[in-house]
Scaffold this active site. Structure first.
Site, PDB file in Angstrom:
ATOM      1  N   SER A  81      -4.041   4.345  -5.366  1.00  0.00           N
ATOM      2  CA  SER A  81      -4.964   4.637  -4.130  1.00  0.00           C
ATOM      3  C   SER A  81      -4.707   6.223  -3.710  1.00  0.00           C
ATOM      4  O   SER A  81      -5.800   6.839  -3.397  1.00  0.00           O
ATOM      5  CB  SER A  81      -4.469   3.849  -3.020  1.00  0.00           C
ATOM      6  OG  SER A  81      -5.219   2.448  -2.982  1.00  0.00           O
TER       7      SER A  81
ATOM      8  N   GLN B  53       0.737  -1.216  -0.071  1.00  0.00           N
ATOM      9  CA  GLN B  53       0.080   0.164   0.161  1.00  0.00           C
ATOM     10  C   GLN B  53       0.827   1.199   0.112  1.00  0.00           C
ATOM     11  O   GLN B  53       0.610   2.389  -0.429  1.00  0.00           O
ATOM     12  CB  GLN B  53      -0.813  -0.099   1.269  1.00  0.00           C
ATOM     13  CG  GLN B  53      -1.710  -0.816   0.891  1.00  0.00           C
ATOM     14  CD  GLN B  53      -3.334  -0.318   1.444  1.00  0.00           C
ATOM     15  OE1 GLN B  53      -3.764   0.765   0.906  1.00  0.00           O
ATOM     16  NE2 GLN B  53      -3.907  -0.925   2.439  1.00  0.00           N
TER      17      GLN B  53
HETATM   18  N1  LIG Z   1      -6.721   1.828   4.145  1.00  0.00           N
HETATM   19  C1  LIG Z   1      -6.994   1.611   2.651  1.00  0.00           C
HETATM   20  O1  LIG Z   1      -6.965   2.475   1.890  1.00  0.00           O
HETATM   21  C2  LIG Z   1      -7.304   0.276   2.621  1.00  0.00           C
HETATM   22  C3  LIG Z   1      -8.028  -0.029   1.323  1.00  0.00           C
HETATM   23  C4  LIG Z   1      -8.235  -1.332   0.935  1.00  0.00           C
HETATM   24  C5  LIG Z   1      -7.643  -2.415   1.716  1.00  0.00           C
HETATM   25  N2  LIG Z   1      -6.941  -2.378   2.931  1.00  0.00           N
HETATM   26  C6  LIG Z   1      -6.696  -3.158   3.758  1.00  0.00           C
HETATM   27  O2  LIG Z   1      -7.550  -3.348   4.847  1.00  0.00           O
HETATM   28  C7  LIG Z   1      -6.888  -3.819   6.034  1.00  0.00           C
HETATM   29  C8  LIG Z   1      -7.118  -2.705   7.019  1.00  0.00           C
HETATM   30  O3  LIG Z   1      -6.691  -3.068   8.266  1.00  0.00           O
HETATM   31  P1  LIG Z   1      -7.716  -2.976   9.598  1.00  0.00           P
HETATM   32  O4  LIG Z   1      -6.936  -3.635  10.644  1.00  0.00           O
HETATM   33  O5  LIG Z   1      -8.218  -1.944   9.746  1.00  0.00           O
HETATM   34  O6  LIG Z   1      -8.907  -4.070   9.097  1.00  0.00           O
HETATM   35  P2  LIG Z   1      -8.997  -5.425   9.013  1.00  0.00           P
HETATM   36  O7  LIG Z   1      -7.521  -6.091   9.053  1.00  0.00           O
HETATM   37  O8  LIG Z   1      -9.819  -5.627   7.827  1.00  0.00           O
HETATM   38  O9  LIG Z   1      -9.740  -6.188  10.200  1.00  0.00           O
HETATM   39  C9  LIG Z   1     -10.990  -5.497  10.556  1.00  0.00           C
HETATM   40  C10 LIG Z   1     -11.413  -6.359  12.010  1.00  0.00           C
HETATM   41  O10 LIG Z   1     -12.529  -5.807  12.208  1.00  0.00           O
HETATM   42  C11 LIG Z   1     -13.245  -6.520  12.802  1.00  0.00           C
HETATM   43  N3  LIG Z   1     -14.638  -6.292  12.650  1.00  0.00           N
HETATM   44  C12 LIG Z   1     -15.489  -5.727  11.532  1.00  0.00           C
HETATM   45  N4  LIG Z   1     -16.760  -5.522  11.826  1.00  0.00           N
HETATM   46  C13 LIG Z   1     -17.000  -5.344  13.174  1.00  0.00           C
HETATM   47  C14 LIG Z   1     -17.730  -4.765  13.962  1.00  0.00           C
HETATM   48  N5  LIG Z   1     -19.043  -4.452  13.650  1.00  0.00           N
HETATM   49  N6  LIG Z   1     -17.501  -4.945  15.479  1.00  0.00           N
HETATM   50  C15 LIG Z   1     -16.222  -5.296  15.829  1.00  0.00           C
HETATM   51  N7  LIG Z   1     -15.295  -5.729  15.066  1.00  0.00           N
HETATM   52  C16 LIG Z   1     -15.451  -5.643  13.716  1.00  0.00           C
HETATM   53  C17 LIG Z   1     -13.304  -7.651  11.867  1.00  0.00           C
HETATM   54  O11 LIG Z   1     -13.306  -8.924  12.949  1.00  0.00           O
HETATM   55  P3  LIG Z   1     -14.727  -9.954  13.270  1.00  0.00           P
HETATM   56  O12 LIG Z   1     -15.105 -10.174  12.031  1.00  0.00           O
HETATM   57  O13 LIG Z   1     -13.894 -10.998  14.035  1.00  0.00           O
HETATM   58  O14 LIG Z   1     -15.544  -8.861  13.769  1.00  0.00           O
HETATM   59  C18 LIG Z   1     -11.858  -7.664  11.246  1.00  0.00           C
HETATM   60  O15 LIG Z   1     -11.014  -8.656  11.885  1.00  0.00           O
HETATM   61  C19 LIG Z   1      -5.445  -3.748   5.814  1.00  0.00           C
HETATM   62  O16 LIG Z   1      -5.244  -5.194   5.169  1.00  0.00           O
HETATM   63  C20 LIG Z   1      -5.387  -2.873   4.529  1.00  0.00           C
HETATM   64  O17 LIG Z   1      -4.149  -3.244   3.662  1.00  0.00           O
HETATM   65  C21 LIG Z   1      -6.774  -0.685   3.265  1.00  0.00           C
HETATM   66  N1  LIG Z   2      -4.988  -4.119  -0.322  1.00  0.00           N
HETATM   67  C1  LIG Z   2      -4.795  -2.859  -0.580  1.00  0.00           C
HETATM   68  O1  LIG Z   2      -3.894  -2.181   0.077  1.00  0.00           O
HETATM   69  C2  LIG Z   2      -5.805  -1.847  -1.197  1.00  0.00           C
HETATM   70  C3  LIG Z   2      -5.483  -0.594  -1.355  1.00  0.00           C
HETATM   71  C4  LIG Z   2      -6.396   0.191  -2.159  1.00  0.00           C
HETATM   72  C5  LIG Z   2      -7.528  -0.502  -2.815  1.00  0.00           C
HETATM   73  N2  LIG Z   2      -7.735  -1.799  -2.516  1.00  0.00           N
HETATM   74  C6  LIG Z   2      -8.909  -2.413  -3.066  1.00  0.00           C
HETATM   75  O2  LIG Z   2      -8.665  -2.479  -4.568  1.00  0.00           O
HETATM   76  C7  LIG Z   2     -10.015  -2.471  -5.338  1.00  0.00           C
HETATM   77  C8  LIG Z   2     -10.015  -1.336  -6.207  1.00  0.00           C
HETATM   78  O3  LIG Z   2     -10.151  -0.171  -5.826  1.00  0.00           O
HETATM   79  P1  LIG Z   2     -10.055   1.087  -7.020  1.00  0.00           P
HETATM   80  O4  LIG Z   2     -10.506   2.073  -6.245  1.00  0.00           O
HETATM   81  O5  LIG Z   2      -8.561   1.234  -7.357  1.00  0.00           O
HETATM   82  O6  LIG Z   2     -10.795   0.355  -7.996  1.00  0.00           O
HETATM   83  P2  LIG Z   2     -11.163   0.987  -9.499  1.00  0.00           P
HETATM   84  O7  LIG Z   2     -10.430   2.268  -9.801  1.00  0.00           O
HETATM   85  O8  LIG Z   2     -10.433  -0.035 -10.429  1.00  0.00           O
HETATM   86  O9  LIG Z   2     -12.734   1.134  -9.739  1.00  0.00           O
HETATM   87  C9  LIG Z   2     -13.650   1.750  -8.815  1.00  0.00           C
HETATM   88  C10 LIG Z   2     -14.763   1.210  -8.312  1.00  0.00           C
HETATM   89  O10 LIG Z   2     -15.541   1.020  -9.458  1.00  0.00           O
HETATM   90  C11 LIG Z   2     -16.371  -0.280  -9.370  1.00  0.00           C
HETATM   91  N3  LIG Z   2     -16.806  -0.592 -10.666  1.00  0.00           N
HETATM   92  C12 LIG Z   2     -16.312  -1.519 -11.685  1.00  0.00           C
HETATM   93  N4  LIG Z   2     -17.345  -1.568 -12.487  1.00  0.00           N
HETATM   94  C13 LIG Z   2     -18.446  -1.111 -12.049  1.00  0.00           C
HETATM   95  C14 LIG Z   2     -19.747  -1.096 -12.466  1.00  0.00           C
HETATM   96  N5  LIG Z   2     -20.109  -1.696 -13.625  1.00  0.00           N
HETATM   97  N6  LIG Z   2     -20.550  -0.457 -11.729  1.00  0.00           N
HETATM   98  C15 LIG Z   2     -20.277   0.007 -10.635  1.00  0.00           C
HETATM   99  N7  LIG Z   2     -19.232   0.060 -10.049  1.00  0.00           N
HETATM  100  C16 LIG Z   2     -18.142  -0.544 -10.625  1.00  0.00           C
HETATM  101  C17 LIG Z   2     -15.190  -1.167  -8.939  1.00  0.00           C
HETATM  102  O11 LIG Z   2     -15.578  -2.176  -8.037  1.00  0.00           O
HETATM  103  C18 LIG Z   2     -14.348  -0.155  -8.013  1.00  0.00           C
HETATM  104  O12 LIG Z   2     -14.971  -0.104  -6.568  1.00  0.00           O
HETATM  105  C19 LIG Z   2     -10.848  -2.059  -3.782  1.00  0.00           C
HETATM  106  O13 LIG Z   2     -11.558  -3.352  -3.484  1.00  0.00           O
HETATM  107  C20 LIG Z   2     -10.122  -1.653  -2.805  1.00  0.00           C
HETATM  108  O14 LIG Z   2     -10.537  -2.168  -1.709  1.00  0.00           O
HETATM  109  C21 LIG Z   2      -6.970  -2.485  -1.836  1.00  0.00           C
END
Ligand SMILES: NC(=O)c1ccc[n+]([C@@H]2O[C@H](COP(=O)([O-])OP(=O)(O)OC[C@H]3O[C@@H](n4cnc5c(N)ncnc54)[C@H](OP(=O)(O)O)[C@@H]3O)[C@@H](O)[C@H]2O)c1
Ligand SMILES: NC(=O)c1ccc[n+]([C@@H]2O[C@H](COP(=O)([O-])OP(=O)(O)OC[C@H]3O[C@@H](n4cnc5c(N)ncnc54)[C@H](O)[C@@H]3O)[C@@H](O)[C@H]2O)c1
Ligand SMILES: NC(=O)c1ccc[n+]([C@@H]2O[C@H](COP(=O)([O-])OP(=O)(O)OC[C@H]3O[C@@H](n4cnc5c(N)ncnc54)[C@H](OP(=O)(O)O)[C@@H]3O)[C@@H](O)[C@H]2O)c1
Ligand SMILES: NC(=O)c1ccc[n+]([C@@H]2O[C@H](COP(=O)([O-])OP(=O)(O)OC[C@H]3O[C@@H](n4cnc5c(N)ncnc54)[C@H](O)[C@@H]3O)[C@@H](O)[C@H]2O)c1
Lengths: 92, 381, 456, 381, 456, 92
Positions: free
Chosen positions: B136, B130
């Site tokens: 992002s 990330q």
């Molecule tokens: N920040 C960004 O831009 C972004 C974008 C996309 C992805 N991510 C990813 O998302 C993750 C973020 O880490 P994180 O620690 O914030 O979240 P996480 O690792 O997804 O963990 C969230 C935790 O919250 C708990 N939870 C969900 N709903 C809940 C509720 N209503 N009450 C209490 N607990 C609840 C879940 O456990 P239970 O189900 O057991 O409750 C889960 O283990 C990272 O892996 C990151 O890379 C981040």
């Molecule tokens: N793990 C990480 O660290 C990390 C970081 C950033 C984003 N993500 C994930 O990456 C994914 C993509 O994010 P993004 O913003 O770059 O996506 P993107 O820019 O590719 O697309 C934007 C959004 O448009 C949606 N979309 C595509 N076709 C559509 C349709 N026909 N109708 C309505 N919506 C449509 C997609 O589902 C997406 O949510 C997300 O799931 C996000 O959570 C993960």
């Protein structure tokens, strides 16, 4: 029963009374007062005993009056408390 | 500075409308300090983003018109020109956005000159990557701007206000596509007090939308889950059905913000001209996907056009609207990637690393990115 | 007469019933059941004494009980809600009288030792005070007598002398005092009770009743000692202890020490002249009281104002609303168009606290709702609920439409003082008999309310 | 419609940049329904605000080019022209903004033709008159716009965001003048996540500023309390001292919003050119008082000028930027005032009423507003 | 030997001290003072018995007391914190033994009536069970013995027979049983205690100790009856009643009925084979426990994540922080750069809840702080505190910097289950011995925590 | 003291114990267990009485052992509880 035993009973009962009442909301003060007042109507038991053992006519009369008074307290107390408490009924 | 130091070159971006710069002074300092690199910057590289040459010089960068010559590492925002690539040292590495589909000649040049190139948009969306995820960081900027522009262009209040002169009802904002940009747009519009609802095709989207406090529009269509957390392209029938189901929601919206994308594909068409026409006069449509085909029919990048009283604003390089901070975020992403490339002061990309493998386009005379390779093969090399 | 151990066990069970009853009475949720358990205990006691113990003069006793019970029942059923306190005073008084009678008869006819005689004298004293004091309290609450404290020159000397005489009689009796002293003791004690209650201010009478209630409890316990009856000891002690605590709690709720309430008037008549405090009376209450009002309501309308903004209490308000809704109570927010200090001030605040828009009601749509609301909770608002806007031509708000908070069944104000709002005019609604004030910063007060409602 | 019905005329606003209209259809409906008046509207009167003629016709108004002729009551946003005044009926009443200092010829015309005129800006700021208080309702619009424009023009984020690509610090917003517009600007900027502080001269202002969640800048200067809840003009010395004390706060701000005003006087100069110059390049200044003299030196109404890298945006008829809702609010204010004027279906202004007395400018051939009368007398009638 | 009434009064005072001690122990605020009052009561009792009652064999008694007291004192001072439970078991056992000895001697040497003999037999039985049971519990906790429940074929028959024999001996004794029966009763009871505790699972031993504690309380009360000593009755009953309740509360905290814990193993050996539950043990706790952990901390760092957003618990989190700060606890928020699902997700939420910006700490600046934090409160976060990022090459988060929550003195997770987060990988930190889990929706849990912290 | 009086004392003490302990947080369970255990060490008083009245040498020895055991319980119990409670000390 010796005096210290009665005192022990007294002390323990006082603790129970205190523990049970502490932290009561002031909105319940009136029903609580009325409820505990009803309990003191149990003096009825004592009046009946006295009425039973009284000797002179005056004493018997007085004792019977006391029975009646205690009955007022006991019956009226519980009933009036119940009426007050109807206000706190929870809808379902 | 010893002779073996890796030279990093930062070009002045030349593409139209690009106001960002690949490294800001703070990031330069981080690289020279931590990774022990030498940084050369083209004069005026940061000017449009508000960073002057003196600022670069202060953190130890060399500001020079010949910055790119014989540099081992080029970091840019937009892809370099084939000419710029030629000026680099033998076996040099480039880091930049690299939309390979649109840049096949450049890819060929990179391959044929034996450059190693990394595309920022191909950095895998996994947690550990990330810090390098420019999609992002820049989508965050775009999403914030989208909501703000909608609020500023809409001739109505966003929030509900009950006053002695009557009640002002809140604006209804609909966000289509709830990825990074969409979520940020939702959050920003919500902050301003609008009634926000959103739709996305991914299964996780409903929870994510609610997690920023908006309503999710349930359409009763199956989710479209792709790989790597991305969406999949919809078939024509499903796309049409989605438009049909969304129509009343679009018509009810005062402001519509679209951000939908599918990687490597043109943006899906979510809103037709009829749907726009059905919106109230004075409504505003912000299409962040305008540059890649547009989610809204008729949206033109960089323009605000009037469609029957509705303003349709097409995004074009929206992050450049906050050039300073967008550059700073991008620079951090780039610097994090550079740190992954540099081992003991030398450029030594470990292409078995999932992150580098994912975003490497060309290396050692080969195109490593499979879809690009296929494209090139189809075009005959 | 000391019953066999079966009777004793039954009495123990009765005592347990009474404890359970008191326990129940300490929370509104369980109070009624608790009272019923207490009543059941009382019935058991009566059954045991009549059927198992089979006292002499059963018929006469039965007759006395029926008469007394009938009087009590009718009185309890008939009394109007507002007269409850004086009813309690009467019941309390007759209970004290019964206890005093037992002890007096035991002294005259029984053959107790010195210790028991001393306790009996004490019982007579305290029971008689409870009786006569309760009667005076009743008379004052029933307005058979002036509600003002009765103070005459030298009051404290008279009271002191009466007290001394009574105590002297009480002390002399067990150590060989003549029998007629019993009568004197009764008389003196009755007088003492009257002297005791007369100087207490009208508003303080309920606290005195509570104290007299504790007295009659002690009377019962003491007569239990005289009769060697554990049930009476336990029950009386329970009442005595809880009554004493209750008296203190009530005094605390009024923010005054008990002694000040009881003997304030003796301290130079200072409370006599001062009519200022009853000039514009307001009723203030504790957070617990307000919590009960809210927690047992069906429908609550919040009326926020500038004070909410000053206290930045928007989050706390939302918390309270959430807590009430969890209890199934209907909650909405009445937004007056000029509440606060800028147009839309309340909207900004409540949006920040994430109050859903559909809970915010405009004045015109919410005003008809107040009639059916159990509580209008006015949080830091003043001008926007001031009925002067309807009734006081010439006031700077005359003619301004206001929130009809005054039509709710009860009104609660959360504010820090009686100071007016922006328009600078007094608010009659603060003095309405339906109104309760919870003084303090709105955020603090709301925090307390949340806690208290949760613990209901 | 009986012959005795009072005829209310709504002109099409002719002043430049005015997009509002004095009555919107909903308000027309309220007047014809409740007060039983007859409303005549000039064609296209509501067009700029998004209300077409058909909408007026639907609620029972007559749309006609002769709307003003022989009308008993003219309601406008901007003051009428002397020509318009002449077209009205004998003894007619006008309601509009009426900045008497700038409109002496008009006041003379009104006086000399025996019109009764009410100035919306003179409605007393008392609780019961809030429903007629157009200054408040329009200041609310202006304050909201000011914050939004600042956010949109600032090349930075307003909120704090901690991200994988680094932390974006929150923007610092300083608001000078915390009246109705200032408070709304504060609230809006706070919603967007900026760090907001504010200053005002009134004693009550500190509490009011905090009541919308911002910090109050304590300057250790005595308050300047005027009458009717307004501020008083500062002496030259105090004004200079205030500028001096504010300078560091201004320099630290990313966005500066000024709204200070003193009724009947030009806006106080709060920020000098040097203070603007000391701001960071890219900062934004929004001067809502630009039209009435400006709180910021160099601000020009309706223009955004660059002062050494700082954008200075001068407001000009800012409420017209949200013409529809601003008109709706204004129309409610006007309608409330009209209801006060009409007794049993006839125009019968009770000038002993504090509210009407306060805002009446001319009546029965006399100028009732004392300061205006004095001005006229000074100018020789 | 029934002391004169001065002694009896002193004993009453001691009993009151014990009540006060128990009262104090029920809240952390007053626990230490309470314990001190109890100890003072004990000292008073010893003084009375030695100086006022002047028993025969004073020197021998004194010597026995000094030896016993010294052993107790040294043991109490030396024991390491983690061995406290087995220490309590030992103390409890010896107390039970003392009670049983009294009763046995009274049976053998005294001349009690049948009723008293029956009670004495009961005392011996229950005291001996408390003793031997406690010793087994001690051995198991001290790992002198396997922690696994010991089950052998026909276990329930053996236990049933032993119980029957013991009861038979106990019943026969008062109704003319021979004196040697006393020895048999002691032996049988000791065996019964062993059989009783052996089959209980290791994790359940503390509950058994609590029950045995109640037993030794009852032993004391019963021996008080035998000796006609009210102090022993009152003190023993207090311990018996509170121990019984405590046992129930502890079982409730573990979510299992008492009977299941005690006799589960007899019910067919089902708990024997199942090792699955201890495979990846986690420690879950109630909101009250977590509240105490938080309320008595010096420094708490909140680590919010996506779950906070899902639960929309931002307001509740701020409320909790406010409540802790009101108690003088240092609170800050550790914001991981990728917490949530969009950049700045936590900022948006916490800004909405009006958390001041200066309380939000970036990862790099807060990480060194965790070492000095008493509690890291992880609210709906998972990946961002997962140590796999440091230690598990190949995991999708390997190399990602994480919040150093694991360095805090204790870690509390608020989440709904043991499900992983976004990255889909297990979190070792959930199984850390320093970690406590409070299961449930974050908003609910935080709400409960606020209430519980308030009531500390 | 007659049996019913002792029973009364017992019942009241049970109430007091129950009332006082109800609603205790589970974090306090261990110190509470230990604290109440310390209280049961008061059996020491009983052992001293028995030691005083015992006749046979065996009985005296046993009684003295009981005195020692009860002392262990009483002294150790209060001290160990105090140590546990130090964890709950509130900083100033
Ligand atoms: N920040 C960004 O831009 C972004 C974008 C996309 C992805 N991510 C990813 O998302 C993750 C973020 O880490 P994180 O620690 O914030 O979240 P996480 O690792 O997804 O963990 C969230 C935790 O919250 C708990 N939870 C969900 N709903 C809940 C509720 N209503 N009450 C209490 N607990 C609840 C879940 O456990 P239970 O189900 O057991 O409750 C889960 O283990 C990272 O892996 C990151 O890379 C981040
Ligand atoms: N793990 C990480 O660290 C990390 C970081 C950033 C984003 N993500 C994930 O990456 C994914 C993509 O994010 P993004 O913003 O770059 O996506 P993107 O820019 O590719 O697309 C934007 C959004 O448009 C949606 N979309 C595509 N076709 C559509 C349709 N026909 N109708 C309505 N919506 C449509 C997609 O589902 C997406 O949510 C997300 O799931 C996000 O959570 C993960
Ligand atoms: N909305 C607008 O645009 C606007 C603009 C300017 C003026 N106004 C005027 O402002 C008034 C608004 O009416 P209102 O009812 O909202 O406010 P108000 O009449 O000014 O009353 C506010 C009340 O809040 C109480 N208060 C202040 N701080 C508090 C705190 N921290 N905690 C608890 N209570 C607190 C005050 O009482 P204590 O001091 O006793 O606590 C005061 O009585 C109207 O008169 C309106 O005309 C409105
Ligand atoms: N009672 C009501 O119904 C009502 C309704 C609306 C407003 N008001 C009150 O009217 C008053 C004026 O509000 P407004 O917005 O129309 O005011 P305004 O437009 O006249 O002035 C705007 C602000 O600028 C401030 N100001 C003046 N000189 C200044 C200086 N030198 N430096 C800094 N600030 C300066 C003023 O104090 C005022 O707060 C406020 O007190 C407001 O509360 C009352």
């Amino acid at each position: 029963m010796d005096g210290v035993a009665l005192l022990t009973v007294f002390v323990l009962a006082a603790f129970v009374g205190y523990e049970v009442i502490s932290k009561v909301s002031s909105t319940l003060h009136t029903p609580l007062m009325s409820g505990s007042n009803a309990i003191s109507g149990i003096v009825l038991v004592g009046t009946v005993i006295i009425a039973s053992v009284a000797e002179s006519a005056v004493a018997v009369t007085l004792a019977l009056v006391a029975v009646a008074l205690a009955s007022v307290n006991l019956v009226g107390g519980f009933l009036v408390t119940d009426r007050m408490l109807q206000m706190f009924r929870r809808r379902s | 500075m010893s002779a073996v130091q890796v030279v990093v070159a930062v070009p002045r971006e030349t593409r139209e409308h690009e106001r960002r710069v690949a490294l800001v002074p703070a990031a330069v300092g981080k690289l020279t300090g931590l990774a022990g690199l030498q940084v050369r910057v083209e004069p005026g590289a940061g000017a449009a983003a508000g960073f002057d040459d003196a600022g670069y010089a202060k953190v130890g960068a060399t500001v020079s018109g010949e910055a790119l010559d014989e540099a081992q590492l080029l970091v840019g925002v937009q892809p370099p020109t084939p000419e710029q690539v030629k000026r680099l040292a033998e076996g040099a590495v480039t880091i930049s956005y690299l939309p390979t589909g649109a840049e096949l000649p450049l890819v060929r040049a990179l391959r044929d000159t034996g450059r190693t190139s990394f595309a920022m948009e191909l950095v895998p969306r996994i947690s550990r990557a990330q810090g390098m995820d420019a999609l992002s960081s820049q989508a965050m900027v775009a999403g914030y701007r989208a909501a703000l522009i909608a609020a500023e262009r809409l001739p109505r209040f966003f929030p509900l206000l009950m006053t002695a002169a009557g009640t002002v009802p809140p604006a209804r904002v609909l966000v289509l596509g709830a990825g990074v940009a969409g979520l940020q747009a939702i959050a920003t519009a919500r902050r301003l007090g609008a009634l926000v609802s959103a739709y996305d095709v991914r299964a996780a989207a409903a929870e994510e939308v609610r997690s920023v406090g908006a309503d999710f529009v349930e359409l009763d269509l199956p989710p479209l889950e792709g790989t790597g957390g991305y969406a999949r392209e919809a078939g024509a029938e499903r796309a049409a059905r989605q438009r049909e189901l969304l129509a009343p929601h679009v018509a009810a919206a005062d402001a519509l913000i679209t951000t939908a994308a599918v990687p490597g594909r043109p943006a899906p068409l979510l809103v037709t001209e009829e749907m726009v026409a059905a919106m109230k006069p004075g409504s505003v449509v912000i299409d962040l996907a305008a540059e890649s085909g547009g989610n809204v029919a008729g949206a033109r990048p960089g323009e605000a056009i009037d469609v029957g009283g509705v303003m349709v604003w097409g995004g074009r390089n929206v992050p450049s609207q906050l050039p300073g901070q967008a550059s700073a975020l991008y620079a951090t992403n780039v610097a994090n990637l550079v740190q992954l490339l540099v081992v003991d002061g030398a450029l030594a990309p470990d292409l078995s690393d999932e992150v580098l493998a994912g975003c490497c386009v060309t290396h050692a005379g080969e195109v490593r990115h499979a879809p690009t390779r296929e494209l090139l093969e189809k075009e005959g090399g | 007469m000391t019953g066999d151990s079966g009777t004793a066990l039954a009495y123990l069970l009765v005592a347990v019933c009474f404890i359970v009853a008191l326990k129940g009475l300490s929370s509104p949720r369980t109070a009624r059941v608790g009272n019923a358990v207490g009543a059941a205990g009382a019935v058991l006691a009566v059954v045991v004494i009549l059927l198992v113990e089979r006292p002499d003069r059963l018929l006469a006793v039965l007759a006395a009980m029926v008469v007394g019970g009938a009087v009590g029942a009718v009185a309890a059923r008939r009394v109007v809600m507002t007269a409850m306190p004086q009813m309690v005073a009467v019941f309390n008084g007759v209970g004290g009288a019964a206890g005093a009678t037992i002890a007096a008869l035991e002294m005259v006819e029984g053959t107790p030792d010195t210790g028991r005689l001393a306790v009996a004298a004490f019982t007579v004293l305290i029971g008689a005070v409870a009786f006569s004091g309760s009667m005076v309290a009743f008379a004052r609450l029933q307005e058979l007598m002036s509600g003002r404290p009765l103070i005459y020159p030298g009051a404290r000397w008279v009271f002191g002398l009466a007290l001394a005489a009574t105590v002297a009689a009480g002390v002399w009796l067990p150590w060989g005092g003549p029998t007629w002293l019993v009568g004197a003791l009764v008389g003196l004690s009755l007088g003492l009770g009257v002297l005791f209650v007369l100087p207490v201010g009208g508003a303080d009478v309920p606290i005195v009743i509570s104290l007299l209630n504790a007295f009659s409890g002690i009377t019962v316990a003491a007569s239990g000692y005289v009769l060697e009856n554990t049930l009476l000891i336990v029950a009386g002690t329970l009442v005595g202890a809880s009554g004493t605590l209750l008296t203190r709690l009530m005094a605390k709720a009024m923010g005054r020490p008990v002694t000040n309430i009881l003997f304030g008037a003796f301290a130079g008549g200072s409370t006599l002249g001062g009519g200022a405090e009853t000039d514009r009376p307001v009723r203030s209450a504790s957070a617990e009281d307000v919590a009960i009002l809210l927690g047992y309501a069906r429908k609550v309308i919040m009326a926020p104002g500038y004070g909410l903004a000053v206290a930045q209490a928007q989050h706390a308000l939302r918390d309270l609303a959430g807590e009430l809704e969890r209890r199934g109570i209907e909650v909405s927010y009445a937004i007056h168009p000029v509440a606060g200090r800028m147009p839309g001030h309340m909207n900004v605040l409540l949006a920040e606290a994430d109050v859903p828009y559909d809970k915010l009601k405009e004045m015109d749509s919410v005003n008809p709702e107040f009639k059916t609301a159990d509580v209008a909770l006015v949080v830091g608002a003043n001008d926007v609920v001031n009925p002067a806007a309807r009734s006081a031509p010439g006031s700077p708000i005359y003619g301004m439409p206001i929130l009809a908070a005054d039509e709710a069944k009860s009104i609660v104000f959360l504010k820090r003082s009686l100071r007016p709002g922006f328009a600078g005019i007094e608010n009659e609604l603060l003095h309405d008999p339906k109104t309760t004030l919870l003084f303090g910063d709105a955020k603090d007060s709301l925090g307390k309310l949340v806690t208290s409602v949760k613990s209901l």
